[in-house]
Design an enzyme around this catalytic site. Structure first.
Site, PDB file in Angstrom:
ATOM      1  CB  SER A 102      24.149   8.193  61.355  1.00  0.00           C
ATOM      2  OG  SER A 102      24.267   6.970  60.646  1.00  0.00           O
ATOM      3  CE1 TYR A 116      26.644   5.864  65.596  1.00  0.00           C
ATOM      4  CE2 TYR A 116      25.253   4.510  64.185  1.00  0.00           C
ATOM      5  CZ  TYR A 116      26.072   5.611  64.364  1.00  0.00           C
ATOM      6  OH  TYR A 116      26.303   6.455  63.314  1.00  0.00           O
TER       7      TYR A 116
END
Length: 283
Positions: A133, A146
């Site tokens: 990401s 995360y």
């Protein structure tokens, strides 16, 4: 040319689903894997083979790889896409949930790599695609666990790339920006459940709203843009090591590189509405 055999995890929706369909369109033999087989039934109409696979269950992953090798005799592409976003203040997130986040986003991906590598080495070819990401390069409020998983997978990918290069295997990192998938809604719900009440409530509710608000949703890129990028990487004779793609990915990574830590913190607090939510609040 031998037809490439690809395994795509998290294929029941979003990026995984789009990637499975794109690779099939390119002529690959594609196996789509996810926990919920019922959500992948429509993929069989495109001649995509579906696998029930839980990336937190070693036996499930071993069985999936064994099935592919038994049926095809090879595996050429592994797309590690399965993952989710667990948001919440570090103080609030139960350590069991933190471990679960790493089990899915990191250890599941790495275990599949371990299972696929012997076959790729024997072929002296293969491409491992790890979906990280832009969150593997930047940080956002209340996303410690995360981001921790994505930073970890980025580092593991870099080390792995050097290890397997002598065997003719490529390792590619895909760094999506804002994409129209279920991810934001799930992450926002988890954030509100974890930190939506108590000392971090103002920050949590502002951050959750920024994830699913109209302004954010309207600017998100379709998952197809990631699928097209993965297709480009796995068909290139010498793929890039990284592809930052999708809404906000390149500019956000660029800004993180030129701003100081505190300047970037301030930019993120303003962009997510947290600064406004905290105005006048005593903490």
């Amino acid at each position: 040319m031998t037809t490439k055999v690809a395994l795509v995890t998290g294929a029941s929706s979003g990026i995984g689903e789009s990637t499975a369909l794109k690779l099939k369109e390119l002529g690959c033999t594609v196996y789509g894997a996810a926990r919920r087989v019922d959500r992948m039934q429509h993929l069989t109409k495109s001649d995509i083979r579906i696998l029930a696979m839980d990336v937190t269950d070693d036996a499930s992953m071993q069985a999936g790889i064994d099935k592919i090798i038994a049926e095809e005799g090879r595996i050429d592409v592994l797309v590690n896409n399965a993952g989710y976003g667990s948001y919440g203040a570090v103080e609030d997130v139960p350590i069991e949930e933190a471990r679960a986040q790493f089990e899915v986003n990191v250890f599941g991906a790495v275990r599949l790599i371990q299972l696929a590598l012997p076959h790729m080495r024997a072929q002296r070819s293969g491409t491992i695609v790890n979906i990280t990401s832009m969150g593997g390069k930047i940080h956002t409020p209340l996303g410690a666990w995360y981001h921790g998983t994505k930073f970890a997978l980025e580092a593991i990918s870099d080390c792995l790339r050097m290890e397997v290069q002598p065997f003719g295997i490529d390792v590619v990192v895909i760094e999506p920006g804002g994409i129209k998938t279920e991810w934001a809604g799930i992450a926002a719900d988890k954030l509100r459940q974890t930190s939506g009440h108590g000392l971090y409530a103002a920050q949590a509710n502002a951050m959750a709203q920024s994830m699913i608000g109209d302004a954010s949703v309207k600017r998100q890129s379709p998952p197809q843009i990631i699928a097209d990028t993965i297709a480009k990487a796995v068909t290139a004779s010498k793929p890039k090591t990284r592809y930052a793609i999708g809404f906000g990915a390149k500019p956000m990574i660029f800004m993180r590189g030129i701003l100081s830590d505190r300047a970037f913190d301030g930019m993120m607090r303003t962009a997510t509405g947290i600064s406004k939510a905290l105005k006048g609040q005593k903490v």
